[in-house]
Motif scaffolding. Sequence first.
Motif, PDB file in Angstrom:
ATOM      1  N   ALA A 126       0.507  -1.356   0.202  1.00  0.00           N
ATOM      2  CA  ALA A 126      -0.161  -0.234  -0.072  1.00  0.00           C
ATOM      3  C   ALA A 126       0.459   1.548   0.027  1.00  0.00           C
ATOM      4  O   ALA A 126       1.697   1.626   0.774  1.00  0.00           O
ATOM      5  N   LYS A 127       0.486   2.715  -0.862  1.00  0.00           N
ATOM      6  CA  LYS A 127       1.634   3.561  -0.587  1.00  0.00           C
ATOM      7  C   LYS A 127       0.948   4.542   0.307  1.00  0.00           C
ATOM      8  O   LYS A 127       0.187   4.644   1.035  1.00  0.00           O
ATOM      9  N   SER A 128       2.126   4.655   0.773  1.00  0.00           N
ATOM     10  CA  SER A 128       2.278   5.666   2.436  1.00  0.00           C
ATOM     11  C   SER A 128       1.409   6.440   2.408  1.00  0.00           C
ATOM     12  O   SER A 128       1.316   7.214   1.141  1.00  0.00           O
ATOM     13  N   GLU A 129       0.636   7.379   2.930  1.00  0.00           N
ATOM     14  CA  GLU A 129      -0.293   8.533   2.969  1.00  0.00           C
ATOM     15  C   GLU A 129       0.910   9.963   2.948  1.00  0.00           C
ATOM     16  O   GLU A 129       2.281   9.788   2.633  1.00  0.00           O
ATOM     17  N   GLU A 130       0.326  10.213   2.346  1.00  0.00           N
ATOM     18  CA  GLU A 130       1.036  11.749   2.005  1.00  0.00           C
ATOM     19  C   GLU A 130       1.224  12.505   3.193  1.00  0.00           C
ATOM     20  O   GLU A 130       1.291  12.580   3.718  1.00  0.00           O
ATOM     21  N   THR A 131       2.540  13.061   3.160  1.00  0.00           N
ATOM     22  CA  THR A 131       3.651  13.893   4.026  1.00  0.00           C
ATOM     23  C   THR A 131       2.574  15.107   4.359  1.00  0.00           C
ATOM     24  O   THR A 131       2.175  15.803   3.311  1.00  0.00           O
ATOM     25  N   ALA A 132       2.970  16.139   5.063  1.00  0.00           N
ATOM     26  CA  ALA A 132       2.027  17.293   5.400  1.00  0.00           C
ATOM     27  C   ALA A 132       2.729  17.885   4.730  1.00  0.00           C
ATOM     28  O   ALA A 132       2.089  18.751   3.633  1.00  0.00           O
ATOM     29  N   GLU A 133       4.112  18.016   4.544  1.00  0.00           N
ATOM     30  CA  GLU A 133       5.080  18.907   3.940  1.00  0.00           C
ATOM     31  C   GLU A 133       4.216  18.715   1.754  1.00  0.00           C
ATOM     32  O   GLU A 133       4.235  19.820   1.362  1.00  0.00           O
ATOM     33  N   GLU A 134       4.047  17.252   1.844  1.00  0.00           N
ATOM     34  CA  GLU A 134       3.280  17.384   0.342  1.00  0.00           C
ATOM     35  C   GLU A 134       1.759  17.724  -0.362  1.00  0.00           C
ATOM     36  O   GLU A 134       1.570  18.110  -1.146  1.00  0.00           O
ATOM     37  N   LYS A 135       0.818  17.577   0.936  1.00  0.00           N
ATOM     38  CA  LYS A 135       0.073  18.194   0.657  1.00  0.00           C
ATOM     39  C   LYS A 135       0.338  20.151   0.914  1.00  0.00           C
ATOM     40  O   LYS A 135      -0.894  20.177  -0.108  1.00  0.00           O
ATOM     41  N   ILE A 136       0.395  20.519   1.075  1.00  0.00           N
ATOM     42  CA  ILE A 136       0.766  22.056   1.526  1.00  0.00           C
ATOM     43  C   ILE A 136       1.701  22.423  -0.406  1.00  0.00           C
ATOM     44  O   ILE A 136       1.249  23.259  -0.858  1.00  0.00           O
ATOM     45  N   LYS A 137       2.192  21.556  -1.202  1.00  0.00           N
ATOM     46  CA  LYS A 137       3.045  22.033  -1.826  1.00  0.00           C
ATOM     47  C   LYS A 137       1.423  22.086  -2.547  1.00  0.00           C
ATOM     48  O   LYS A 137       1.846  22.422  -3.986  1.00  0.00           O
ATOM     49  N   MET A 141       0.296  24.371  -5.290  1.00  0.00           N
ATOM     50  CA  MET A 141      -0.397  24.767  -6.733  1.00  0.00           C
ATOM     51  C   MET A 141      -1.457  24.922  -7.148  1.00  0.00           C
ATOM     52  O   MET A 141      -1.339  25.846  -8.277  1.00  0.00           O
ATOM     53  N   LYS A 142      -2.217  24.854  -6.685  1.00  0.00           N
ATOM     54  CA  LYS A 142      -3.571  24.866  -6.948  1.00  0.00           C
ATOM     55  C   LYS A 142      -4.129  26.749  -6.839  1.00  0.00           C
ATOM     56  O   LYS A 142      -4.816  27.071  -7.869  1.00  0.00           O
ATOM     57  N   GLU A 173      -6.157  29.499  -0.229  1.00  0.00           N
ATOM     58  CA  GLU A 173      -4.685  30.637   0.427  1.00  0.00           C
ATOM     59  C   GLU A 173      -4.935  30.396   2.112  1.00  0.00           C
ATOM     60  O   GLU A 173      -3.820  30.135   2.959  1.00  0.00           O
ATOM     61  N   ARG A 174      -5.995  31.477   2.789  1.00  0.00           N
ATOM     62  CA  ARG A 174      -6.638  30.457   3.713  1.00  0.00           C
ATOM     63  C   ARG A 174      -6.093  29.352   4.898  1.00  0.00           C
ATOM     64  O   ARG A 174      -5.743  28.866   5.423  1.00  0.00           O
ATOM     65  N   ALA A 175      -7.107  28.707   3.471  1.00  0.00           N
ATOM     66  CA  ALA A 175      -6.611  26.766   3.796  1.00  0.00           C
ATOM     67  C   ALA A 175      -5.510  27.051   3.630  1.00  0.00           C
ATOM     68  O   ALA A 175      -4.587  25.761   4.940  1.00  0.00           O
ATOM     69  N   LEU A 176      -4.717  27.624   2.660  1.00  0.00           N
ATOM     70  CA  LEU A 176      -3.281  26.501   3.071  1.00  0.00           C
ATOM     71  C   LEU A 176      -2.439  27.331   4.414  1.00  0.00           C
ATOM     72  O   LEU A 176      -1.628  26.441   5.295  1.00  0.00           O
ATOM     73  N   VAL A 177      -3.249  28.594   4.246  1.00  0.00           N
ATOM     74  CA  VAL A 177      -2.073  28.893   5.575  1.00  0.00           C
ATOM     75  C   VAL A 177      -2.914  28.357   7.280  1.00  0.00           C
ATOM     76  O   VAL A 177      -1.814  28.384   8.216  1.00  0.00           O
ATOM     77  N   ARG A 178      -4.008  28.373   7.776  1.00  0.00           N
ATOM     78  CA  ARG A 178      -4.744  27.155   8.423  1.00  0.00           C
ATOM     79  C   ARG A 178      -3.316  25.817   8.595  1.00  0.00           C
ATOM     80  O   ARG A 178      -2.909  25.424   9.425  1.00  0.00           O
ATOM     81  N   GLN A 179      -3.204  25.628   7.233  1.00  0.00           N
ATOM     82  CA  GLN A 179      -2.894  23.722   7.054  1.00  0.00           C
ATOM     83  C   GLN A 179      -1.120  24.320   7.803  1.00  0.00           C
ATOM     84  O   GLN A 179      -0.589  23.270   8.532  1.00  0.00           O
ATOM     85  N   ARG A 180      -0.789  25.364   6.864  1.00  0.00           N
ATOM     86  CA  ARG A 180       1.072  25.154   8.164  1.00  0.00           C
ATOM     87  C   ARG A 180       0.468  25.486   8.965  1.00  0.00           C
ATOM     88  O   ARG A 180       1.817  25.004  10.348  1.00  0.00           O
ATOM     89  N   GLU A 181      -0.069  26.343   9.538  1.00  0.00           N
ATOM     90  CA  GLU A 181       0.182  26.540  11.689  1.00  0.00           C
ATOM     91  C   GLU A 181      -0.040  25.005  11.722  1.00  0.00           C
ATOM     92  O   GLU A 181       0.782  24.988  13.386  1.00  0.00           O
ATOM     93  N   GLN A 182      -1.306  24.608  11.586  1.00  0.00           N
ATOM     94  CA  GLN A 182      -1.687  23.435  12.094  1.00  0.00           C
ATOM     95  C   GLN A 182      -0.089  21.802  12.431  1.00  0.00           C
ATOM     96  O   GLN A 182      -0.220  21.355  13.111  1.00  0.00           O
TER      97      GLN A 182
END
Length: 832
Positions: A126-137, A141-142, A173-182
Amino acid sequence: MENVHLALEEDDLYSGYNDYNPTFDSEELENDVGFQQAVRTNHGRRPPMTAKFPGTAMGARPLASSFGSRMPMSSSMGRPMTGAVQDGAARPMTAVRAAGYTSSLTRGSTFDPLGQSRGPAPPLEAKSEETAEEKIKILEMKVNDLIEESCMAHSIGALQLALEKAKEAGRKERALVRQREQSGSGEHINLDLTYSVLLNLANQYANNEMYPEALNSYQVIVKNKMFSNAGRLKVNMANIYFKQKNYPKAIKFYRMALDQISNTHKELRIKIMQNIGVVFVRMGQYSDAITSFEHIMSESANIKTGFNLILCYYAIGDRERMKKAFLKLISVRLGIDDEDKYIPSNDDTSSDMVIEAIKNDKLHQMERDLKALAEKYIMTAAKLIAPAIETSFAAGFDWCVDMVKSSQYVELANDLEINKAITYLRQKDFKQAVETLKTFEKKDSRVKSAAATNLSFLYFLEKDFDQADRYADLAMNADRYNPAALINKGNTVFIKQDYEKAAEFYKEALRNDSSCTEALYNLGLTYKKLNRLEEALDCFLKLHAILRNCAQVMYQLAHLHELLEDPQQAIEWLMQVISVTPTDPQVLAKLGELHDAEGDKSQAFQYYYESFRYFPSNIDVIEWLGAYYIETQFCEKAIQYFERATLIQPTQVKWQLMVASCYRRSGNYQKALETYKDIHRKFPVNIECLRFLVRLCTDMGLKEVQEYATKLKKVEKMKEIREQVSSARGRKEGREGSAGSAGESVPTTICVCFGADSSHSGSSTKGERLSAKMRSLPASSEPYEASSPKELDASYVDPLGPQTDRPKTGAKKRIEDDDFADEELGDDLLPE
């Protein structure tokens, strides 16, 4: 100890490791007979090895035979096996199993090269889950993609879609900022991305004219100290306040932006100061505006600022400073290279190809546009200040012409002279206009052609057709490709009724300029005069495709369909004319006439009534409405129309007789008698009036009957005597004419009836039809109706007829087309 072997001194412990055993060469398996036999049978044992290989920690020992105990084989690299046997399988020395099978010490082991005995393959990992940094990148891009989509939507004009994409980018972009803070990486927030999102959102709000939202978005950027150089965005905020006409606040923000921008950005500072000057002009503070514009002209002079400075001086009425500003305006350098560089030299083929490539490229087009803009500002400024800088506009024009002749815009001097003549025309000073234009007869060909074209136009308007023809020839000789000159020449020939020749000139004008609407219109009129109705219809249909809402063109199409006996199509075109000019009384009357001819009385009455409401002085409309009410037995309503006709034509007795007849038909005999008596006082020899007076007095038993009867007999006797005298005179003239014809020839005078036109061919027919209807309305036994009243003097005039059936004149104010189209004589469809 029996399994322990001591190494001999002469033995090399590491010998044999580099020996190559061909048995384990996988590339030679195809040539290995034993291996191929084992593969074919899928069972059996491999033939015994015959090759030698060294042992470990001892000397060379022979391999066991197939009947003896088997020893572990060496690896493919020739290294001997040292591992112990575990679970019936030998561990390879390199811990990598051979491809397809495993050596075993047990007899009868099954050969399974495909590994079928192992069972099904294990499931995929099974493919390992994406890391938080990959999700942020991915989210970054979106956001970038949404910003690009928003900008692309704005570039194609989809403003609403651009705003939606900008809003979605803001949410992402606001969701991205929240995700970085988390994730605990809040200090790594991408400020450039946040700035881009907010700026794009503010711009899209402004583009959609949502100014409060745009200002709020700009405020978020400006107040954030983390954004560098955000203060210059106050220019955008000032632009929004300018659009909202909040000029004081706009100036405040422009000045704040000016403070935020360093002197290294000189061009941007100049533009902001120019905006400040424009705002001051809007506020009426011309002195402050002059201060800004003068600073710009001293630092970095440009055409637009120079023109605005002249406007401010004109507003405050400063003559001397207007002259100085005009000199500054014509001295501004445009930075455009000489046009000679685009002329091929015919010496170098490669350079000629380069010149041909850049002759019409984007850069050259920009240069032409900039030059045209400069000429427009200079011409407008000269026309504006010429009457103000001197005691007369002629002297002002002369000063401007002298200054322009000594500048880089020498070619504009002739245009200013022609504008001087146009100004004389606007002041109704035709003599001075003609004299000014005549000064161009010795100029170069293009200027001479333009001046001669205008002179031909002026003489044509004054109906001096010989002079118009002379100057049209002069214009054509100077420039044969001048369509306006060809049109004027065709018009002079048209007036002489040489329609075939006129058509040739119009066609030549169209060949020189296919978009010349005047030539196409006049060609359609010419074909109409030649009774080539189908060709005329084609011309006007082409013209309608160019001028969609031209009432004249649509009326001509309607009239042509009427001549082609297609009344329904004519009605359709007239309805389109009404949609453009709903209050045109002549078109409404024409619609009423067509519906009347089709037998639709109610619709005809509606259009005639509307025509009368907009223009209550058309005799034909009044006559039709009066006859309609008499025919429908509403004589009281007909009286008001005939009374109006009496006011319009007080010398025409028949309208007063119709008023009296309406009173009589409605049973008001006393009013009818008074009306007839009034008519008799005004027209004492009118036989019809006397007959009605005799009839009414007899019916009412009045004593005046004998008096009116005596007058009637006298008038009838006088009429008979006049008829006898006129008949005798006619017979005498006839005898003299025959005697003259037998002797010497008598000069014959040919009378030409001007004003008759094919477009008015239905007028006399309509007048005869209405008059016949009116004669037939009263009873035939009554004296008035039995007589033959005089025909109507007024005939129907076609809507737009006097103008649309006359050729359009071509006049040219300038040598070439420019931005002053609204002031050019040739750009309007002018009547004869």
